[in-house]
Design an enzyme around this catalytic site. Structure first.
Site, PDB file in Angstrom:
ATOM      1  NE  ARG A 211      -2.180  -1.267   3.490  1.00 41.52           N
ATOM      2  CZ  ARG A 211      -3.177  -1.349   4.420  1.00 41.52           C
ATOM      3  NH1 ARG A 211      -4.815  -0.697   4.107  1.00 41.52           N
ATOM      4  NH2 ARG A 211      -2.712  -1.152   6.031  1.00 41.52           N
ATOM      5  N   GLY A 212       1.933   0.883  -0.710  1.00 40.97           N
ATOM      6  CA  GLY A 212       2.959   1.866  -1.182  1.00 40.97           C
ATOM      7  C   GLY A 212       3.333   2.843   0.982  1.00 40.97           C
ATOM      8  CD  GLU A 213       1.536   8.243   1.556  1.00 40.29           C
ATOM      9  OE1 GLU A 213       1.968   8.868   2.445  1.00 40.29           O
ATOM     10  OE2 GLU A 213       0.936   9.314   0.913  1.00 40.29           O
ATOM     11  N   GLY A 215       2.273   0.612   3.496  1.00 42.20           N
ATOM     12  CA  GLY A 215       3.106  -0.434   4.097  1.00 42.20           C
ATOM     13  C   GLY A 215       2.241  -1.469   3.760  1.00 42.20           C
ATOM     14  CG  ASP A 243       9.545  -4.457  -8.660  1.00 42.82           C
ATOM     15  OD1 ASP A 243       8.399  -5.692  -8.762  1.00 42.82           O
ATOM     16  OD2 ASP A 243       9.660  -3.548  -9.786  1.00 42.82           O
TER      17      ASP A 243
END
Lengths: 315, 315
Positions: A211-213, A215, A243
């Site tokens: 979820r990106g920023e 986590g 990745d």
């Protein structure tokens, strides 16, 4: 997945793209830099375990980058070098760095590529199928003898365009590592808990949702684990965060051989640590100088970042 | 903030709105239900500590709700009942429940209200200034003798429209509890770490940033704590999640008297627990049947949800 508590030989095969990227953020631009999912994955994993790359590059791929891979213990005997140009991608990030546009994409030598594994790869206990066509991912899996843990990634393009192939593949993939948008598209559910349950019905026994920023959420059986992203003052270039997360996870699992639920949770945090460094500079640049000590230090910061029910939570 | 390790008398004053809400979600609608920040806050906090409400309602406010508050140990001697209608709010949530539209708002008896504290409130060691005009928040603070911990919330309307009043107030507020959008607007920074640093320069020594389904970030000095939201299969009605979070936090702190960094981290998780129940039903309905045992059980689930560096992380 069972825990043996020891490594078999710890080797980790990854198949995926190697590319030359041009990346634009709101304030900066990097042209002709190292990119591709297998590239990011392999370098991240190489902090923990020996990695064997399966992929293809053109004859324009920089020799010094290949030398760098080898110096990191990355086996390139499964890397084809074909006449022509390496895959190229150009992307531009919005001010909200969770959003990016692909400005151009050329498959180049990747077009028509059929991955073939050297004999020395086929016994590796760990394999990761990075984001390429599900039919190619299956082809790699067909060549593996008896991997202990198979992980995979995919993307919207294949979820929408190669659904049948993907569903066939997923029945053979115990660990799926995708982002929240992909989980929503694959499941048809907006809510992450319901999305996870539907994805786990497709075959994987474990699912990591990036979820990106915000986590990572990890679902396995009835267990849920939530890992935050490391709070950074500046995300310089988000390319490859997902990745390198997967590379850190699989590399740590390959190194320890501990694929128990507790082992996987630690692996997720190590993956998050490596990803948090990746985004601090363009391309793989931050990973060029990163040390295992840096990784351990930030791992301890993750402990401090998340602890609340222990005596030293205020560290 | 220092830790005494024991309560003084544990009392907690809250000032804020009490309202009658009409709430529309994509699939459901509830008309004329209990709402308002002070309402949500007080009921949440009352699971932990005695609460004293400062606010105003009209003569249409349901007597049985007032009786319910009293039955929960909520002191209403600071609640004015004025001739006229209680504040009313009607809101509609999008499919993405992080987004809602206000369809109508009537301040009604709140218009021109000047909070006045009963003498019995003025010695309370804990006070929370829920989301009302900063000048009114300051007026409440002026009447408190020597509170041990002052917490406050605010919103975009006051950040943009009453900036000077708000900045004056913030110099007197050690603990600010706002959401990510408010943190961005208050700081002018999109990145949460930079936003937090700028907000902390305005006066508060501690900042909790609520991020809805992504949980909470807590900044204090050089320490950062990240708490996830509890992963729910369904968010039925997000109204009041933030207010019950704050109520759980302040209630737990008032009950334990432990405002050390470790104590605050636990309080954040208790706040997250109560908020996770709040969104399971319309209005405050879930809190009507919630027990302290339910809270403790879900607190343990938060431990399991976040643990990775301990032997029993796989629970």
């Amino acid at each position: 997945m069972t825990s043996h508590g020891a490594t078999q030989n710890g080797k980790l095969v990854v198949v995926g793209s190697l590319a030359i990227d041009t990346i634009e953020t709101q304030g900066n631009r990097a042209a002709g830099v190292l990119g591709g999912a297998a590239t990011y994955f392999a370098v991240a994993a190489s902090f923990f375990a020996p990695v064997q790359i399966v992929g293809v590059v053109g004859d324009d791929f920089p020799q010094d980058e290949l030398d760098w891979f080898r110096s990191r213990g990355i086996d390139l005997s499964g890397l084809e070098v074909r006449a022509g140009k390496t895959m190229r991608w150009t992307g531009r990030y919005h001010e909200d760095m969770n959003v990016r546009d692909t400005l151009s994409f050329e498959a180049n030598v990747f077009d028509g590529y059929l991955p073939t594994l050297p004999a020395a790869y086929c016994d590796a206990p760990f394999v990761f199928l990075a984001n390429i066509a599900p039919a190619l991912q299956a082809r790699v899996l067909d060549q593996m003898r008896a991997p202990r843990l198979v992980g995979a990634d995919t993307m919207n393009f294949y979820i929408e365009g190669a659904r049948a192939d993907l569903e066939r593949l997923l029945r053979r993939v115990p660990l799926l590592i995708i982002n929240d948008e992909e989980a929503r598209l694959l499941s048809g559910e907006r809510n992450m808990v319901r999305a996870a349950r539907k994805v786990l019905e497709l075959g994987p026994t474990s699912l990591m949702i990036k979820r990106g920023e915000y986590g990572v959420l990890f679902f396995s059986g009835n267990s849920v684990f939530s890992a935050p992203a490391y709070p950074l003052e500046e995300v310089f270039d988000p390319t490859g965060a997902g990745d390198t997360f997967a590379g850190g996870v699989m590399g740590y699992l390959a190194a320890t051989g501990d694929v128990s639920p507790a082992g996987i949770r630690k692996a997720i945090v190590y993956g998050s640590v490596v990803a948090s460094f990746t985004v601090e500079a363009f391309s793989l640049d931050r990973l060029r100088t990163l040390t295992r000590d840096d990784i351990e230090r930030r791992y301890r910061q993750f402990v401090s970042l998340t602890s609340f029910d222990v005596a030293d939570a205020s560290a």
